[in-house]
Design an enzyme around this catalytic site. Sequence first.
Site, mmCIF file in Angstrom:
data_model
loop_
_atom_site.group_PDB
_atom_site.id
_atom_site.type_symbol
_atom_site.label_atom_id
_atom_site.label_comp_id
_atom_site.label_asym_id
_atom_site.label_seq_id
_atom_site.Cartn_x
_atom_site.Cartn_y
_atom_site.Cartn_z
ATOM 1 N N ARG A 52 -3.320 4.106 -9.982
ATOM 2 C CA ARG A 52 -1.997 4.671 -9.714
ATOM 3 C C ARG A 52 -1.840 4.875 -8.212
ATOM 4 O O ARG A 52 -2.769 4.667 -7.447
ATOM 5 C CB ARG A 52 -1.736 5.958 -10.528
ATOM 6 C CG ARG A 52 -2.880 6.838 -10.884
ATOM 7 C CD ARG A 52 -3.524 7.587 -9.758
ATOM 8 N NE ARG A 52 -2.555 8.261 -8.927
ATOM 9 C CZ ARG A 52 -2.680 8.473 -7.637
ATOM 10 N NH1 ARG A 52 -3.775 8.068 -6.990
ATOM 11 N NH2 ARG A 52 -1.763 9.091 -6.939
ATOM 12 N N GLY A 53 -0.621 5.299 -7.838
ATOM 13 C CA GLY A 53 -0.299 5.361 -6.406
ATOM 14 C C GLY A 53 0.384 4.055 -6.055
ATOM 15 O O GLY A 53 -0.113 2.968 -6.417
ATOM 16 N N ALA A 54 1.525 4.160 -5.356
ATOM 17 C CA ALA A 54 2.366 2.970 -5.154
ATOM 18 C C ALA A 54 1.617 1.757 -4.572
ATOM 19 O O ALA A 54 1.663 0.664 -5.151
ATOM 20 C CB ALA A 54 3.571 3.357 -4.300
ATOM 21 N N ARG A 95 5.621 0.380 -14.945
ATOM 22 C CA ARG A 95 6.115 1.640 -14.358
ATOM 23 C C ARG A 95 7.362 1.322 -13.521
ATOM 24 O O ARG A 95 7.370 0.328 -12.806
ATOM 25 C CB ARG A 95 5.049 2.308 -13.475
ATOM 26 C CG ARG A 95 3.888 2.887 -14.264
ATOM 27 C CD ARG A 95 3.017 3.789 -13.414
ATOM 28 N NE ARG A 95 3.561 5.134 -13.305
ATOM 29 C CZ ARG A 95 3.052 6.069 -12.487
ATOM 30 N NH1 ARG A 95 2.026 5.772 -11.714
ATOM 31 N NH2 ARG A 95 3.577 7.274 -12.443
ATOM 32 N N GLN A 206 -2.864 15.241 -10.057
ATOM 33 C CA GLN A 206 -3.422 14.290 -9.076
ATOM 34 C C GLN A 206 -3.920 15.007 -7.817
ATOM 35 O O GLN A 206 -4.838 14.540 -7.160
ATOM 36 C CB GLN A 206 -2.357 13.242 -8.667
ATOM 37 C CG GLN A 206 -2.008 12.244 -9.744
ATOM 38 C CD GLN A 206 -0.808 12.684 -10.562
ATOM 39 O OE1 GLN A 206 -0.562 13.875 -10.720
ATOM 40 N NE2 GLN A 206 -0.076 11.742 -11.104
ATOM 41 N N ASP A 247 7.051 6.709 -3.352
ATOM 42 C CA ASP A 247 7.055 5.562 -4.265
ATOM 43 C C ASP A 247 8.184 4.601 -3.964
ATOM 44 O O ASP A 247 8.116 3.414 -4.298
ATOM 45 C CB ASP A 247 7.144 6.039 -5.714
ATOM 46 C CG ASP A 247 5.813 6.643 -6.124
ATOM 47 O OD1 ASP A 247 5.557 7.801 -5.751
ATOM 48 O OD2 ASP A 247 5.020 5.925 -6.753
ATOM 49 N N ASN A 257 9.184 10.617 -4.659
ATOM 50 C CA ASN A 257 7.733 10.808 -4.711
ATOM 51 C C ASN A 257 7.435 11.705 -5.911
ATOM 52 O O ASN A 257 8.343 12.130 -6.638
ATOM 53 C CB ASN A 257 7.222 11.444 -3.403
ATOM 54 C CG ASN A 257 5.703 11.451 -3.337
ATOM 55 O OD1 ASN A 257 5.064 10.446 -3.640
ATOM 56 N ND2 ASN A 257 5.100 12.565 -2.978
ATOM 57 N N LYS A 258 6.180 11.985 -6.132
ATOM 58 C CA LYS A 258 5.742 12.760 -7.292
ATOM 59 C C LYS A 258 6.597 14.006 -7.482
ATOM 60 O O LYS A 258 6.940 14.688 -6.524
ATOM 61 C CB LYS A 258 4.268 13.138 -7.085
ATOM 62 C CG LYS A 258 3.639 13.955 -8.174
ATOM 63 C CD LYS A 258 3.802 13.371 -9.552
ATOM 64 C CE LYS A 258 3.270 11.951 -9.691
ATOM 65 N NZ LYS A 258 3.677 11.323 -10.963
HETATM 66 O O1 MRU Z 1 2.187 9.009 -10.762
HETATM 67 P P1 MRU Z 1 1.342 8.600 -9.583
HETATM 68 O O2 MRU Z 1 0.024 9.270 -9.549
HETATM 69 O O3 MRU Z 1 1.250 7.102 -9.426
HETATM 70 O O4 MRU Z 1 2.172 9.130 -8.341
HETATM 71 C C1 MRU Z 1 1.711 8.837 -7.049
HETATM 72 C C2 MRU Z 1 2.551 9.395 -5.975
HETATM 73 O O5 MRU Z 1 3.581 10.009 -6.212
HETATM 74 C C3 MRU Z 1 2.138 9.063 -4.577
HETATM 75 O O6 MRU Z 1 2.471 10.092 -3.708
HETATM 76 C C4 MRU Z 1 2.837 7.767 -4.126
HETATM 77 O O7 MRU Z 1 2.661 6.751 -5.062
HETATM 78 C C5 MRU Z 1 2.360 7.316 -2.797
HETATM 79 S S1 MRU Z 1 0.717 6.738 -2.822
HETATM 80 C C6 MRU Z 1 0.309 6.282 -1.247
#
Ligand code: MRU
Length: 359
Positions: A52-54, A95, A206, A247, A257-258
């Site tokens: 996970r993470g963009a 996603r 996270q 994201d 973002n999250k």
């Molecule tokens: O749901 P996730 O864990 O994929 O969410 C991740 C985030 O919101 C991060 O902050 C974002 O993807 C940036 S990662 C460099």
Amino acid sequence: MKSILDYETVALVDDDDAIEIIDQTLLPGRIEIIRLHTAKEIWDAIYLLQVRGAPAIGVTAGFGLYLLMKHSKALVYDEFMKELREKSDYLNSSRPTAVNLSWALKRMEEHVKNVTKDGSSFDIDEVIKEMREESERIKAEDIDVCRRIGENGLTLIKDGDGLLTHCNAGQLATCKYGTATAPMYLAHEKGWNIKVYCDETRPLLQGARLTAFELHSAGIDTTLLCDNMSASLMKTGAVNAIFVGCDRVAANGDAANKIGTSMVATVAKRYNVPFYVCAPTSTIDINTPTGDQINIEQRKPEEVTEMWYSERMAPEGVKVYNPAFDVTDNELITGIVTEYGVLRAPYDKAIRELFEKKK
Ligand code: MRU
């Protein structure tokens, strides 16, 4: 002993027949490395947040498309492209919010079109070799881009600062350094004494499970707090700056973002704490005019009602609101830290100029 930072977030292995990832759902308790071979396994790993993470999702998708097309039996270009688009659409459906997923898949498709001159010189072995190289380039560029975001972010902080972050935009969300954590790792490399505060980040934690884990493993002074504690922390003056990942950044600078990020930004404004969004340009989506058009993933209620508890903590049948992301309005953002420098408001102009220069 091997630290979590010694593992690759995403790698091609097994003679390119598998993608190797750390199963991030098990961290920090267990470091388990898993291999993905099929389209369904890759889709599930992204949907279930094992990876996970963009940026890390983008790299996985690039490797995934190569790996799935490697076994194509297509004899002609049109047949190959039809299969590629089907596989790409499938991976893209895992996603919705992180634009890096569709960005990487589109980039792979464009590369195939370019190297075959839109099909006029189609040689499947050559195309597969090119797809491999392009997917490795996406990964290598991610490392370089994160390092440059770190260098640009470092100009915004000083030795002794207290920094707050939300969710995990760390090494585990990228291939090295992270985005929001990159200035922190570089400050630490320089021997600066920074203190990092990590929001735990409900509902999937996270911040607690991943960010606190990787920063603490790196030897950085790390403090964990629940999401509802950041206002009281900022009021004490302990936080000099906030760095978060994102994201998708819309063309006007609104940043998804999250979930919880926009709350942090709103509180930061109240206490005059600079709020920085760290964004590789692959996360900026100039085709999405504002944050209102960003598709926000809704996830299953059980993440809120049952996960992490030995017994269910909410009444059966209660309605649950569980968006995975929120959009921070551009006026709450002090700067967008990219690999090319720090963008400042007005963001629509700054983003337009950046993309023109990149062209
Ligand atoms: O749901 P996730 O864990 O994929 O969410 C991740 C985030 O919101 C991060 O902050 C974002 O993807 C940036 S990662 C460099």
